[in-house]
Design a protein around this motif. Structure first.
Motif, mmCIF file in Angstrom:
data_model
loop_
_atom_site.group_PDB
_atom_site.id
_atom_site.type_symbol
_atom_site.label_atom_id
_atom_site.label_comp_id
_atom_site.label_asym_id
_atom_site.label_seq_id
_atom_site.Cartn_x
_atom_site.Cartn_y
_atom_site.Cartn_z
ATOM 1 N N PRO A 1 0.826 -1.214 0.000
ATOM 2 C CA PRO A 1 0.000 0.000 0.000
ATOM 3 C C PRO A 1 0.862 1.267 0.000
ATOM 4 N N GLY A 2 0.367 2.311 -0.656
ATOM 5 C CA GLY A 2 1.119 3.543 -0.825
ATOM 6 C C GLY A 2 1.635 4.121 0.481
ATOM 7 N N MET A 3 2.913 4.415 0.506
ATOM 8 C CA MET A 3 3.539 5.021 1.668
ATOM 9 C C MET A 3 4.510 6.076 1.164
ATOM 10 N N ASN A 4 4.300 7.321 1.549
ATOM 11 C CA ASN A 4 5.172 8.378 1.058
ATOM 12 C C ASN A 4 5.256 9.517 2.064
ATOM 13 N N GLU A 5 6.235 10.372 1.875
ATOM 14 C CA GLU A 5 6.398 11.536 2.723
ATOM 15 C C GLU A 5 6.980 12.680 1.897
#
Length: 230
Positions: free
Chosen positions: A81-85
């Motif tokens: 699942p999408g994980m970003n910062e």
């Protein structure tokens, strides 16, 4: 004025003033990619707008208006699942001893997200008058940050067996908290010393409030750097 990028980091010191609950809930230190890559050593450098997240007293060094940003996406191409910062920091040139900047940063996942907004204001407290171009450059600056945190959970992506009546979420799926930082930066020729106190108000970002591990701990961090090009 901005200093040379040829800088050696001598030491970085991190002290946890209150460690209660530090591991109870994942503590995300939201900062720029550059300062994170320097493992906190940027608190002793602070020579661009990224200083808003590491040591805002360093904004006194900018000498020009700056807008910097970063974005990271984790596990690209993997079935995760999408994980970003990301982050965005802005500091205008002020033509005075006063300086300020604003910044936003975030971390997001399909279920969990965290945002932070910061306003930094500071001033040059002292500057050694240079008698010639070869005289030592020395000064001391101070800045304070006002921080707004938001932590939220996306119930639409919870598992099928999630109970919407779970008392953990009686107060909703998001929480907002406030805190403050205080920073110092001293310059003595090629030597720079940075010191900061972070999360002074120890914001509680737990969903139900008062939960063990829901408080961001108060920390003190210092850094020393030396410009080898002098």
């Amino acid at each position: 004025m901005p200093l040379s990028g040829n800088r050696i980091t001598i030491i970085v010191i991190t002290v946890l003033m209150l460690t209660t609950g530090l591991f109870g809930q994942e503590y995300l230190v939201q900062q720029s990619a550059r300062s994170a890559g320097m493992a906190g050593a940027f608190s002793g450098v602070g020579d661009d707008a990224n200083a808003i997240s590491a040591n805002s007293a360093g904004l006194t060094r900018l000498g020009r208006t700056q807008l910097v940003g970063s974005y990271t996406r984790y596990y690209t191409g993997a079935n995760i699942p999408g994980m970003n910062e990301g982050s965005l920091f802005f500091s205008p040139y002020t033509w005075s001893k006063m300086f300020y900047g604003v910044g936003v940063s975030y971390f997001t996942h399909d279920i969990y997200s965290q945002q932070k907004a910061t306003i930094a204001v500071g001033s040059e407290l002292w500057r050694l008058k240079r008698k010639s171009a070869s005289s030592m450059n020395a000064g001391l600056s101070f800045a304070v940050n006002a921080n707004l945190y938001r932590v939220a959970y996306n119930q639409n992506n919870f598992s099928d067996d999630f109970d919407p009546n779970d008392p953990l979420f009686n107060n909703g799926y998001d929480v907002i908290a406030y805190s403050a930082d205080a920073n110092l930066l001293g310059e003595f020729g090629p030597l720079s010393l940075g010191l900061g106190a972070y999360n002074i108000l120890e914001p509680d970002v737990s969903i139900r409030g008062g939960a063990e591990g829901g408080v961001y701990p108060r920390t003190v961090r210092g850094g020393v750097s030396y410009d080898i090009m002098g």
